[in-house]
Write an enzyme that holds these catalytic residues in place. Structure first.
Site, mmCIF file in Angstrom:
data_model
loop_
_atom_site.group_PDB
_atom_site.id
_atom_site.type_symbol
_atom_site.label_atom_id
_atom_site.label_comp_id
_atom_site.label_asym_id
_atom_site.label_seq_id
_atom_site.Cartn_x
_atom_site.Cartn_y
_atom_site.Cartn_z
ATOM 1 N N GLY A 34 0.918 -1.246 -0.107
ATOM 2 C CA GLY A 34 0.093 -0.033 0.015
ATOM 3 C C GLY A 34 0.726 1.203 0.004
ATOM 4 O O GLY A 34 2.026 1.244 0.209
ATOM 5 N N ASP A 35 0.271 2.479 0.005
ATOM 6 C CA ASP A 35 0.871 3.449 -0.129
ATOM 7 C C ASP A 35 2.010 3.777 -1.277
ATOM 8 O O ASP A 35 3.043 4.556 -1.037
ATOM 9 C CB ASP A 35 1.718 3.961 1.341
ATOM 10 C CG ASP A 35 0.686 3.686 2.353
ATOM 11 O OD1 ASP A 35 -0.410 4.319 2.341
ATOM 12 O OD2 ASP A 35 0.883 3.048 3.311
ATOM 13 N N GLU A 36 1.542 3.308 -2.542
ATOM 14 C CA GLU A 36 2.653 3.260 -3.697
ATOM 15 C C GLU A 36 2.421 4.540 -4.277
ATOM 16 O O GLU A 36 3.152 4.773 -5.246
ATOM 17 C CB GLU A 36 2.415 2.231 -4.532
ATOM 18 C CG GLU A 36 2.428 0.811 -4.063
ATOM 19 C CD GLU A 36 1.351 0.080 -3.299
ATOM 20 O OE1 GLU A 36 0.364 0.937 -3.159
ATOM 21 O OE2 GLU A 36 1.346 -0.951 -2.726
ATOM 22 N N THR A 92 -3.721 7.575 9.627
ATOM 23 C CA THR A 92 -3.262 7.597 11.028
ATOM 24 C C THR A 92 -2.069 8.525 11.204
ATOM 25 O O THR A 92 -2.025 8.677 12.364
ATOM 26 C CB THR A 92 -2.992 6.248 11.568
ATOM 27 O OG1 THR A 92 -1.997 5.857 10.369
ATOM 28 C CG2 THR A 92 -4.267 5.225 11.065
ATOM 29 N N LYS A 122 7.271 8.248 -7.208
ATOM 30 C CA LYS A 122 8.124 8.698 -6.264
ATOM 31 C C LYS A 122 9.526 8.713 -6.739
ATOM 32 O O LYS A 122 10.292 8.610 -5.847
ATOM 33 C CB LYS A 122 7.732 8.288 -4.935
ATOM 34 C CG LYS A 122 6.508 8.763 -4.431
ATOM 35 C CD LYS A 122 5.837 8.322 -3.120
ATOM 36 C CE LYS A 122 5.998 9.538 -2.336
ATOM 37 N NZ LYS A 122 5.326 9.358 -0.700
ATOM 38 N N ASN A 137 -10.225 2.608 5.687
ATOM 39 C CA ASN A 137 -8.526 2.300 6.098
ATOM 40 C C ASN A 137 -7.858 2.939 4.955
ATOM 41 O O ASN A 137 -6.651 3.227 5.219
ATOM 42 C CB ASN A 137 -8.402 0.906 6.620
ATOM 43 C CG ASN A 137 -8.986 0.019 5.384
ATOM 44 O OD1 ASN A 137 -9.734 0.174 4.413
ATOM 45 N ND2 ASN A 137 -8.599 -1.254 5.470
ATOM 46 N N ALA A 138 -8.424 2.938 3.842
ATOM 47 C CA ALA A 138 -7.567 3.527 2.674
ATOM 48 C C ALA A 138 -7.371 4.899 2.777
ATOM 49 O O ALA A 138 -8.113 5.622 3.145
ATOM 50 C CB ALA A 138 -8.335 3.031 1.284
ATOM 51 N N GLY A 139 -6.270 5.484 2.379
ATOM 52 C CA GLY A 139 -6.045 6.739 2.232
ATOM 53 C C GLY A 139 -5.338 7.258 0.897
ATOM 54 O O GLY A 139 -4.415 6.850 0.613
ATOM 55 N N HIS A 140 -6.101 7.792 0.134
ATOM 56 C CA HIS A 140 -5.708 8.060 -1.161
ATOM 57 C C HIS A 140 -5.477 9.611 -1.442
ATOM 58 O O HIS A 140 -6.278 10.299 -1.168
ATOM 59 C CB HIS A 140 -6.538 7.900 -2.457
ATOM 60 C CG HIS A 140 -6.565 6.242 -2.685
ATOM 61 N ND1 HIS A 140 -7.311 5.506 -3.336
ATOM 62 C CD2 HIS A 140 -5.715 5.212 -2.029
ATOM 63 C CE1 HIS A 140 -6.888 4.049 -3.227
ATOM 64 N NE2 HIS A 140 -5.902 3.986 -2.570
ATOM 65 N N ARG A 160 -21.568 -14.109 8.675
ATOM 66 C CA ARG A 160 -23.327 -13.715 8.410
ATOM 67 C C ARG A 160 -23.843 -13.101 9.516
ATOM 68 O O ARG A 160 -24.774 -13.395 9.878
ATOM 69 C CB ARG A 160 -23.515 -15.231 8.163
ATOM 70 C CG ARG A 160 -23.109 -15.780 6.861
ATOM 71 C CD ARG A 160 -23.003 -17.025 6.402
ATOM 72 N NE ARG A 160 -22.286 -17.792 7.544
ATOM 73 C CZ ARG A 160 -22.160 -18.977 7.969
ATOM 74 N NH1 ARG A 160 -22.854 -19.543 7.093
ATOM 75 N NH2 ARG A 160 -21.299 -19.577 8.774
ATOM 76 N N GLN A 194 -5.122 -0.153 -0.653
ATOM 77 C CA GLN A 194 -4.068 -0.951 0.232
ATOM 78 C C GLN A 194 -3.183 -1.594 -1.104
ATOM 79 O O GLN A 194 -3.024 -1.137 -2.224
ATOM 80 C CB GLN A 194 -4.471 -2.100 0.869
ATOM 81 C CG GLN A 194 -5.199 -1.637 2.105
ATOM 82 C CD GLN A 194 -6.886 -1.276 2.017
ATOM 83 O OE1 GLN A 194 -7.448 -1.983 1.294
ATOM 84 N NE2 GLN A 194 -7.406 -0.251 2.748
ATOM 85 N N GLY A 197 6.239 8.631 -12.075
ATOM 86 C CA GLY A 197 5.838 9.747 -11.036
ATOM 87 C C GLY A 197 7.181 10.429 -10.730
ATOM 88 O O GLY A 197 8.098 9.619 -10.161
ATOM 89 N N LYS A 227 -0.906 5.349 -5.376
ATOM 90 C CA LYS A 227 -2.203 5.087 -6.390
ATOM 91 C C LYS A 227 -2.836 6.274 -6.625
ATOM 92 O O LYS A 227 -3.264 6.401 -7.714
ATOM 93 C CB LYS A 227 -2.705 3.840 -5.714
ATOM 94 C CG LYS A 227 -2.130 2.521 -5.793
ATOM 95 C CD LYS A 227 -2.970 1.471 -5.307
ATOM 96 C CE LYS A 227 -3.417 1.751 -3.849
ATOM 97 N NZ LYS A 227 -2.406 1.813 -2.722
HETATM 98 P P1 IMP Z 1 -6.467 -2.674 8.783
HETATM 99 O O1 IMP Z 1 -7.056 -2.680 7.307
HETATM 100 O O2 IMP Z 1 -6.969 -1.232 9.828
HETATM 101 O O3 IMP Z 1 -7.291 -3.856 9.607
HETATM 102 O O4 IMP Z 1 -4.981 -2.577 9.059
HETATM 103 C C1 IMP Z 1 -4.338 -3.774 8.720
HETATM 104 C C2 IMP Z 1 -2.899 -3.497 8.299
HETATM 105 O O5 IMP Z 1 -3.162 -2.705 6.932
HETATM 106 C C3 IMP Z 1 -2.177 -2.562 9.081
HETATM 107 O O6 IMP Z 1 -0.662 -2.705 9.244
HETATM 108 C C4 IMP Z 1 -2.459 -1.007 8.584
HETATM 109 O O7 IMP Z 1 -1.420 -0.402 8.613
HETATM 110 C C5 IMP Z 1 -2.502 -1.611 6.655
HETATM 111 N N1 IMP Z 1 -3.213 -0.708 5.909
HETATM 112 C C6 IMP Z 1 -4.511 -0.683 5.978
HETATM 113 N N2 IMP Z 1 -4.830 0.315 5.010
HETATM 114 C C7 IMP Z 1 -3.802 0.770 4.461
HETATM 115 C C8 IMP Z 1 -3.585 1.665 3.328
HETATM 116 O O8 IMP Z 1 -4.524 2.212 2.764
HETATM 117 N N3 IMP Z 1 -2.214 1.996 3.171
HETATM 118 C C9 IMP Z 1 -1.126 1.166 3.986
HETATM 119 N N4 IMP Z 1 -1.413 0.229 4.621
HETATM 120 C C10 IMP Z 1 -2.876 0.005 5.006
#
Ligand code: IMP
Length: 432
Positions: free
Chosen positions: A15-17, A304, A334, A41-44, A145, A227, A416, A19
């Protein structure tokens, strides 16, 4: 012959490439952008004209005014967080329209977030380092379920009935001391958020039907992965993974489309590696060079703000990612962050108990003890950011890129060279 007009963008590492930026570029040419896995949980991050947009649940196509955006079934949705994200985007000058959400998407409910934190506490030294967004517990409830779907909210009586059953069921099996919000609180918060989303014109529907109709009409569709491959629940570095299918195959289950509807798969590879959270990381750099790259590449979690661990490019992991995803092209992001380094290293193999491993090991215990075999390439001094085209790139950058192409037997489509929308060079059209 597959004549569909679909492109999947997948993170090839943890993740965090970068994208977000690649997806932003591609989505300017897409008619439809679909999120198919993960949740908030994703952050773009996308930077346009000095404005920083951070998307979590929203498909990155929302920046382009004419794109249709779809949150498909494989995404788990915290609808109060989605509402907040939309309100934030509106403050940033975006007008969110043409947004569809799958009625089959599981809900992330307030108790999932409480449970995520609780499990992490109980794991102690074995903690995963989750984003604390309730992702794991919400997917767990879905697979066992015992969860609610967005479609359930559309009928208040059904919603109350299902929520009451599931809530009491969960209370009975959970022996935790945390205060859970009451049924009434959950009922009201979900329906309030839903009402506001519907007022904004957001449509809850069968998105699989919608996407397949778009495919059959020849629309250009971008499937936006969240991710990365090594965080996939099946093929990642389990248990240090997320809870969804982050690989290209995840598009079929997440968006409800057949495999033959996928035409192209673009793998996004950062010019080095990073990972946030715990888990083995064979190419990790453990000296002050890591601080240099972290600062220069602003390697802090989008969601985070945690500092990311950084390492060299890892060919063992990337060959594995290619095998699983079937990349038809690559985007290398990058590259500018590596400017100023005299030498650049690449992990070309792992050594385990004196033997060379060519394949990425399934066992985490083995991976944890692998020593990286490093190859050194010359670096470059030039900052790269203001470069206008390929002809201005230093030779040493070409050498680095050629090395990647040769190793992965895949052409590079995009590179990039900085954080802005304009800091990108297109070598080949990834749709073709
Ligand atoms: P969760 O997805 O919150 O359960 O986290 C599980 C693992 O995936 C942890 O190590 C997070 O830091 C990682 N993770 C979840 N979403 C991302 C993302 O968008 N980028 C990078 N790491 C992620």
């Amino acid at each position: 012959m597959n004549n569909k007009n679909t492109l999947v963008v997948i993170g090839a590492q943890w993740g965090d490439e970068g994208k977000g930026k690649i997806i932003d570029l591609i989505s300017q040419n897409a008619e439809v952008v679909v999120r198919f896995n993960g949740g908030n949980n994703a952050g773009h991050t996308v930077i346009v004209d000095n404005k920083i947009y951070k998307f979590r649940l929203l498909p990155s196509g929302v920046i382009s005014p004419n794109t249709t955006n779809i949150i498909a079934t494989g995404v788990i949705v915290n609808i109060t967080a989605l509402l907040e994200e939309i309100e934030e985007a509106e403050k940033n000058g975006l007008f969110i329209k043409n947004l569809y959400i799958s009625d089959r998407s599981p809900l992330v409910l307030p108790y999932h977030i409480i449970l995520d934190k609780f499990y992490e506490e109980k794991r102690g030294a074995n903690k995963i380092g989750t984003t604390s967004r309730g992702i794991g517990p919400a997917y767990t409830d879905h697979f066992s379920r015992d969860t609610l779907h967005i479609g359930d909210l559309l009928d208040k009586e059904i919603f109350r009935e299902k929520l009451t059953y599931i809530y009491n069921f969960k209370r009975a099996i959970l022996s935790i001391n945390y205060e859970l919000p009451s049924i009434e609180e959950i009922y009201n918060s979900q329906l309030n958020a839903l009402e506001k989303l519907l007022e904004k014109g957001i449509i809850i529907t069968d998105t699989s039907k919608l996407i397949n109709d778009f495919i059959n009409r020849g629309k250009k569709i971008l499937f936006e992965g969240a991710q990365g491959t090594l965080l996939d629940i099946n093929y990642g570095t389990y248990p240090y993974v997320t809870s969804s299918f982050t690989i290209s195959g995840g598009v079929c289950v997440g968006a409800g489309i057949p495999p033959q509807s996928i035409s192209k798969v673009l793998g996004v590879v950062k010019a080095y590696t990073s990972r946030v959270g715990e888990g083995p990381f064979p190419s990790e750099i453990r000296n002050e060079l890591a601080d240099f790259i972290r600062e220069k590449g602003q390697e802090y979690g989008t969601v985070t703000r945690r500092p990311r661990r950084v390492g060299w490019l890892d060919f063992v992991a990337l060959r594995y990612a290619k095998r699983i995803n079937g990349f038809t092209g690559l985007a290398i992001t990058k590259l500018d962050v590596l400017s100023g380094l005299e030498k650049i290293k690449i992990v070309v193999g792992y050594k385990y108990q004196g033997k060379i491993l060519d394949e990425f090991p399934s066992s985490l215990h083995i991976l944890d003890k692998c020593e990286p075999i490093l190859e050194e390439l010359p670096g470059w001094k030039e900052p790269l950011r203001n470069i206008k085209g390929l002809h201005e790139l230093p030779n040493t950058v070409f050498r680095y890129l050629e090395r990647i192409e040769k190793e992965l037997e895949t052409k590079i489509d995009i590179i990039g060279i900085g954080p802005e929308r304009k800091d990108i060079i297109i070598l080949r059209d990834p749709w073709l």
